[in-house]
Design an enzyme around this catalytic site. Structure first.
Site, PDB file in Angstrom:
ATOM      1  N   HIS A 169      -3.444  -5.415   0.919  1.00  0.00           N
ATOM      2  CA  HIS A 169      -2.870  -5.841   2.194  1.00  0.00           C
ATOM      3  C   HIS A 169      -2.874  -7.366   2.297  1.00  0.00           C
ATOM      4  CE1 HIS A 169      -2.347  -1.950   4.163  1.00  0.00           C
ATOM      5  NE2 HIS A 169      -3.342  -1.583   3.371  1.00  0.00           N
ATOM      6  N   CYS A 187       0.843  -1.202   0.000  1.00  0.00           N
ATOM      7  CA  CYS A 187       0.000   0.000   0.000  1.00  0.00           C
ATOM      8  C   CYS A 187       0.881   1.256   0.000  1.00  0.00           C
ATOM      9  CB  CYS A 187      -1.005  -0.056   1.157  1.00  0.00           C
ATOM     10  SG  CYS A 187      -2.398   1.090   0.969  1.00  0.00           S
ATOM     11  N   GLU A 232      -1.508  -9.152   4.448  1.00  0.00           N
ATOM     12  CA  GLU A 232      -1.417  -9.571   5.846  1.00  0.00           C
ATOM     13  C   GLU A 232      -2.760  -9.719   6.558  1.00  0.00           C
ATOM     14  OE1 GLU A 232      -1.238  -5.040   5.937  1.00  0.00           O
ATOM     15  OE2 GLU A 232      -0.615  -6.631   4.588  1.00  0.00           O
TER      16      GLU A 232
END
Length: 182
Positions: free
Chosen positions: A161, A73, A163
């Site tokens: 993202h 990002c 994660e």
């Protein structure tokens, strides 16, 4: 053991990036983005997301360390702006569940996710012009440049993202990046 640190750009998911790497068996820490590059003895770096391009610390210097770097990002946007690309406000805005189409199936970080993957991404800002030497590796209906890479310099960026639990194949993306660092 492979050592990859997460550079903290003050994002809300930085600790999840660290956890994903730790869970993958990597020696990892979170370091502030003002840490001098010479203090980082690493095999790779993750430039975390974050809220503000004005608080990127020494991230430009980290891009010159000759180790693989994954920008997530804001981390991808830092990469673009520091290496002669461009970032602008996105048309879509905040976080959303997005289907990303993989353009380059040979890319070492996102190629294995082809033909498409579901991701969680923020599009308040996004890369609008690739830096010199980068390849456009993924796209969506929400954002043209969802991912980019410069395999010669081992620099990789994703708008989304990997994660977070909302991203379908985030662990695979991290595993691919870890392979680049080995």
């Amino acid at each position: 053991m492979t050592r990859i640190v997460v550079v903290d750009n003050h994002g809300q998911f930085t600790h999840l990036e660290h956890r994903a790497l730790r869970d993958a068996g990597v020696d990892t820490d979170i370091v502030d983005n003002t840490t001098p590059p010479e203090e980082l003895d690493v095999d790779g770096l993750v430039l975390s997301g974050g809220p503000d391009m004005d608080r990127i610390g020494r991230c430009a210097e980290y891009l010159e360390m000759d180790v693989p770097v994954l920008g997530i990002c804001l981390g991808m946007q830092i990469m673009a702006t520091q290496l002669d690309g461009a970032v602008s406000a996105g048309d879509y805005g905040g976080y959303a569940d997005v289907t990303v189409r993989i353009i380059d199936e040979d890319d070492p970080v996102v190629g294995s996710l082809a033909p498409e993957t579901r991701v969680w991404a923020s599009h308040a800002d996004e890369v609008t012009e690739l830096p010199t030497g980068f390849t456009h590796t993924a796209t969506s209906d929400v954002c043209d440049i969802e991912a980019m890479s410069d395999t010669d310099r081992d620099l990789y960026g994703v708008q989304w993202h990997p994660e977070v639990a909302h991203t379908a194949e985030g662990d695979e993306l991290f595993a691919n990046f870890i392979d680049c660092c080995r």
